[in-house]
Scaffold this active site. Structure first.
Site, PDB file in Angstrom:
ATOM      1  N   ASN A 217       1.017  -1.237   0.062  1.00  0.00           N
ATOM      2  CA  ASN A 217       0.053  -0.077   0.040  1.00  0.00           C
ATOM      3  C   ASN A 217       1.045   1.105  -0.130  1.00  0.00           C
ATOM      4  OD1 ASN A 217       0.840   0.573   2.692  1.00  0.00           O
ATOM      5  ND2 ASN A 217      -0.817  -0.627   3.462  1.00  0.00           N
ATOM      6  N   ASP A 288      -5.392  -7.942   1.250  1.00  0.00           N
ATOM      7  CA  ASP A 288      -5.308  -9.622   1.205  1.00  0.00           C
ATOM      8  C   ASP A 288      -6.233  -9.804  -0.056  1.00  0.00           C
ATOM      9  OD1 ASP A 288      -4.109  -9.953   3.634  1.00  0.00           O
ATOM     10  OD2 ASP A 288      -5.834  -9.550   4.756  1.00  0.00           O
TER      11      ASP A 288
END
Length: 351
Positions: A217, A288
């Site tokens: 991220n 995920d």
């Protein structure tokens, strides 16, 4: 822009969703249990300025790397997880939950005396209303793999390669000790010369040099880059180029929240707008979903930009769900069929 890869049509993306069914993916992961305890507000305590909840119930679902495993399974893939749980109630419950979803658990070792990492979230709200998280506490034990555990992982991987032709692997490192950077060569050797390894590491992505791809991220990318990216296209390009070169990776997919995603390959970047709305319900576990969808699509033969688009759609679906969530192939198909924007608005840039 000339010389950019052609973008897929929605029909092509839908075809890739179909091809993801049954694709095996080896997954070396930090297994985490997410426990949600819900209650209805009763009154303020006289003992302390805290809310007293009347207990309603609880649910334990796969979290951390186990959530990446659950996402691959929910999308129709065949996850083959390697990991460790404790011989505690949360570890036993997590194994049972994975098995109930049709996920094989032969590669998951049970370590006596180890406390399975567990994130306990307390949620409260009116009886028939959406519950809001009030507080969370974590049960955490870090571990160091033994030689016997590493050897067991290698043996299981070799068996999967021989029996199932596994060539794609996910490493999901949440910092609990199962996913050691030193295991990357072991994974490569077990899966063979044409293997494809993708990693998501919360704290030490830079230690996993030699990957094919990674899905940090923006916060993780900034930590590795050594500075903020923000809205500066030049810094984003520099970060993508620097990180990909440092990792020796073929491609790098940076997830940027409401800004969408940016995929970096050799000399080229594709910037994808976010699917859906930026008014999200819950971002728990969205990373995920992204790595699970991205790697499963690559296993199905998708080009990196096609896999990134599918991950973009999948991430946009799960952030509209409460808690640690997965999505189905039908939900992914619906997102692709009803929102052409992510494909239409991809921006290419040199980097």
């Amino acid at each position: 822009m000339a010389d950019t890869p052609p973008l897929p049509t929605p029909d092509h993306l839908l075809g890739l969703v179909d091809r993801m069914a049954g694709r095996p993916v080896a997954m070396l992961v930090d297994l985490v249990a997410d426990l949600f305890i819900t209650g209805v507000p009763k009154r303020i305590s006289r003992e302390a300025p805290v809310l007293i909840l009347s207990y309603q119930g609880e649910a334990l679902v796969p979290g951390g790397g186990a959530n990446a495993v659950a996402n691959v399974a929910a999308l129709g893939g065949r996850p083959l997880p390697l990991g460790i749980v404790g011989d505690d109630p949360h570890g036993r419950a997590l194994l049972a939950e994975l098995a109930s979803r049709g996920i094989p658990t032969a590669g998951i070792l049970v370590r006596p005396g180890y406390r399975t990492p567990t994130k306990v979230r307390i949620l409260g709200g009116a009886r028939h209303a959406i519950k809001q998280q009030i507080v969370r506490y974590d049960i955490e034990d870090a571990l160091t793999l033994t030689t016997a555990e590493r050897d067991r992982f290698a043996a299981v991987l070799a068996g999967w390669t021989a029996a199932d032709g596994v060539r794609t692997a996910i490493l999901s490192d949440y910092g609990y000790g199962t996913v050691e950077p030193g295991l990357l060569p072991l994974v490569r050797e077990a899966l063979g010369p044409h293997s494809l390894v993708v990693c998501d590491s919360r704290y030490r992505l830079g230690d996993f040099a030699g990957l094919d791809g990674a899905t940090p991220n923006e916060e993780e990318a900034e930590a590795l880059f050594g500075g903020a990216i923000g809205d500066d296209p030049a810094r984003l390009a520099a970060a993508g180029r620097t990180l990909r070169e440092r990792l020796g990776a073929r491609f790098l997919l940076i997830t940027r929240g409401s800004r969408g995603m940016s995929l970096f390959e050799d000399g080229l970047a594709a910037h994808l707008p976010v699917h859906g709305t930026d008014q999200v319900a819950d971002v728990t576990g969205a990373g995920d979903t992204v790595i699970g969808t991205f790697a499963l699509a690559l296993a199905a033969g998708a080009a990196p930009v096609e896999a990134a688009l599918l991950a973009d759609y999948a991430g946009g679906v799960v952030v509209m769900k409460m808690g640690t969530a997965t999505l189905t192939p039908d939900e992914l198909r619906h997102a692709i069929a009803t929102d052409p924007r992510p494909v239409q608005e991809v921006r290419w840039a040199r980097c």
